[in-house]
Design an enzyme around this catalytic site. Sequence first.
Site, PDB file in Angstrom:
ATOM      1  N   HIS A  65     -16.991  49.815  31.922  1.00 48.14           N
ATOM      2  CA  HIS A  65     -17.940  48.740  31.653  1.00 48.14           C
ATOM      3  C   HIS A  65     -17.871  47.666  32.730  1.00 48.14           C
ATOM      4  O   HIS A  65     -18.897  47.156  33.180  1.00 48.14           O
ATOM      5  CB  HIS A  65     -17.677  48.126  30.270  1.00 48.14           C
ATOM      6  CG  HIS A  65     -18.167  48.953  29.139  1.00 48.14           C
ATOM      7  ND1 HIS A  65     -17.485  50.053  28.676  1.00 48.14           N
ATOM      8  CD2 HIS A  65     -19.276  48.853  28.368  1.00 48.14           C
ATOM      9  CE1 HIS A  65     -18.157  50.592  27.673  1.00 48.14           C
ATOM     10  NE2 HIS A  65     -19.246  49.880  27.460  1.00 48.14           N
ATOM     11  N   HIS A 114      -9.110  47.922  26.435  1.00 51.43           N
ATOM     12  CA  HIS A 114      -8.620  47.844  27.816  1.00 51.43           C
ATOM     13  C   HIS A 114      -7.585  46.752  27.948  1.00 51.43           C
ATOM     14  O   HIS A 114      -7.639  45.734  27.252  1.00 51.43           O
ATOM     15  CB  HIS A 114      -9.758  47.530  28.797  1.00 51.43           C
ATOM     16  CG  HIS A 114     -10.643  48.685  29.091  1.00 51.43           C
ATOM     17  ND1 HIS A 114     -10.234  49.799  29.777  1.00 51.43           N
ATOM     18  CD2 HIS A 114     -11.944  48.905  28.785  1.00 51.43           C
ATOM     19  CE1 HIS A 114     -11.241  50.654  29.886  1.00 51.43           C
ATOM     20  NE2 HIS A 114     -12.287  50.140  29.282  1.00 51.43           N
TER      21      HIS A 114
END
Length: 145
Positions: A65, A114
């Site tokens: 992303h 993450h």
Amino acid sequence: MLIVVVIGIVVWWRIGKLEAIIILVAELITPVNTALKLAINRPRPSAALVHVLSPEQGNGFPSGHAFFAILILGLTAYFVFINLKNRILRMLVLAGLIVLILLIGTSRVYLGVHWPSDVIGGYLIGGVFLVVLIWFHRTWEAHHS
């Protein structure tokens, strides 16, 4: 992919064909991120270590992303910066894109999918490709204008 197609169409319509093609080329670069994830093989944060709001599969480094955000939205910001003549509108659009890029990275950490280093890695690696595409655009324009 839909976001890139929409951005590409708007860029083609408002700025030009070359710029729209560069946006689409940027989308074709994004599988590099997947290859890096496989090669590095770094796991995502586990629920034992952090609060995971949105479990995801696969490896964590670099954040796809963040890579996508800096590459696609960064290119969009670059094209806005060099083409939008209205200074106030240009600054508003740029500020919005920068905030969106930062929120995308922050959200990945907040969701627990993450580590911050995954996001920073995605920004840095995507940023390298962003610089290359900007260099290509500037070089092309210098030789064809």
